[in-house]
Design an enzyme around this catalytic site. Structure first.
Site, PDB file in Angstrom:
ATOM      1  N   LYS A   2      52.694 -22.068  28.608  1.00 35.93           N
ATOM      2  CA  LYS A   2      52.555 -22.209  27.163  1.00 35.93           C
ATOM      3  C   LYS A   2      51.258 -22.940  26.813  1.00 35.93           C
ATOM      4  O   LYS A   2      50.497 -22.507  25.949  1.00 35.93           O
ATOM      5  CB  LYS A   2      53.780 -22.963  26.614  1.00 35.93           C
ATOM      6  N   ASP A  11      56.911 -20.701  22.692  1.00 34.71           N
ATOM      7  CA  ASP A  11      57.628 -21.958  22.785  1.00 34.71           C
ATOM      8  C   ASP A  11      59.025 -21.746  22.209  1.00 34.71           C
ATOM      9  O   ASP A  11      59.414 -20.625  21.918  1.00 34.71           O
ATOM     10  CB  ASP A  11      56.886 -23.063  22.035  1.00 34.71           C
TER      11      ASP A  11
END
Length: 214
Positions: free
Chosen positions: A121, A139
């Site tokens: 991420k 996320d």
DNA sequence: AACTCGGGGCA
DNA sequence: TGCCCAGAGTT
């Protein structure tokens, strides 16, 4: 209406709802974004922005960070939370940047994910926002909202990323990513989403019920 | 897959 | 008070 039309409508509605959605972290260059993003793990962008401008003005480069002991860096970032791990990861990352990348932040996923404290991420955020390499960083917000809206149907974060990238033109990836996050934070909360007044409620699996019966 | 780190913000 | 936060590493 084809599935493609439905997806396009949802995406364009999201972009209309959050025209100013953008990376909310303070940064002037790839290094600052990398550090700010590591700090932002399980913290709010607001709390990160409270400390990073002063921090970067005193320690602008990886080499400058390496003049700090771990304890000193922990003290600098204490208000963010999870500060022991983050301080350790940041110093280890700065060491690698200096020793293996000439003090620069690498612009490819493999090298970024090899840095301590940097997962998929964070790597996506840096690639997208610092190097203008389009990605969709998945996320918890992006995952939750895209599943509720039927833009993806998966329990795997990276399959969600893949599904979104296939459905949306590359030129919109970054914008869609930020819109999904804004929507997840401001409206489509995990526990008690503010469905009243949400323009997307009639496209939402959760609002309609999983079987679409409502 | 489950666990840990963690102070601050907000209801 | 309790719950959550633009996750990643370890076991």
């Amino acid at each position: 209406m084809t599935i493609l039309d439905r997806d396009s409508l949802i995406v364009s509605t999201l972009i209309e709802m959050y025209p100013d959605a953008c990376c909310a972290l303070f940064f002037n260059n790839p290094f600052e974004l990398l550090i700010a993003t590591i700090l932002a793990a399980q913290a709010t962008d607001k709390s990160v922005n409270q400390i990073t401008p002063a921090l970067f003005s005193r320690y602008p480069t990886p080499a400058d960070f390496l003049t700090l002991s771990q304890e000193e860096l922990e003290k600098e970032i204490k208000t963010i939370g999870l500060y022991k791990n983050k301080a350790r990861h940041i110093l280890a990352t700065c060491k690698i940047l200096v020793e293996e990348h000439g003090g620069d932040v690498p612009a490819n996923r493999e090298a970024l994910e090899a840095l301590p404290g940097v997962g998929r991420k964070t790597a996506n955020v840096v690639l997208s926002n610092a190097f203008n390499i389009p990605t969709i960083a998945v996320d918890t917000h992006v995952f939750r909202v895209s599943n509720r809206l039927g833009l993806a149907d998966s329990k795997d974060l990276w399959k969600t990323e893949q599904a979104l990238m296939e459905k949306v033109p590359e030129s919109l990836w970054s914008q869609l990513h930020h819109c999904l996050i804004f929507h997840g934070r401001q409206v489509c909360h995990a526990r008690k989403p503010a469905c009243d007044g949400c323009q997307l409620a009639l496209h939402c699996k959760m609002y309609l019920g999983a079987d679409g019966s409502k």
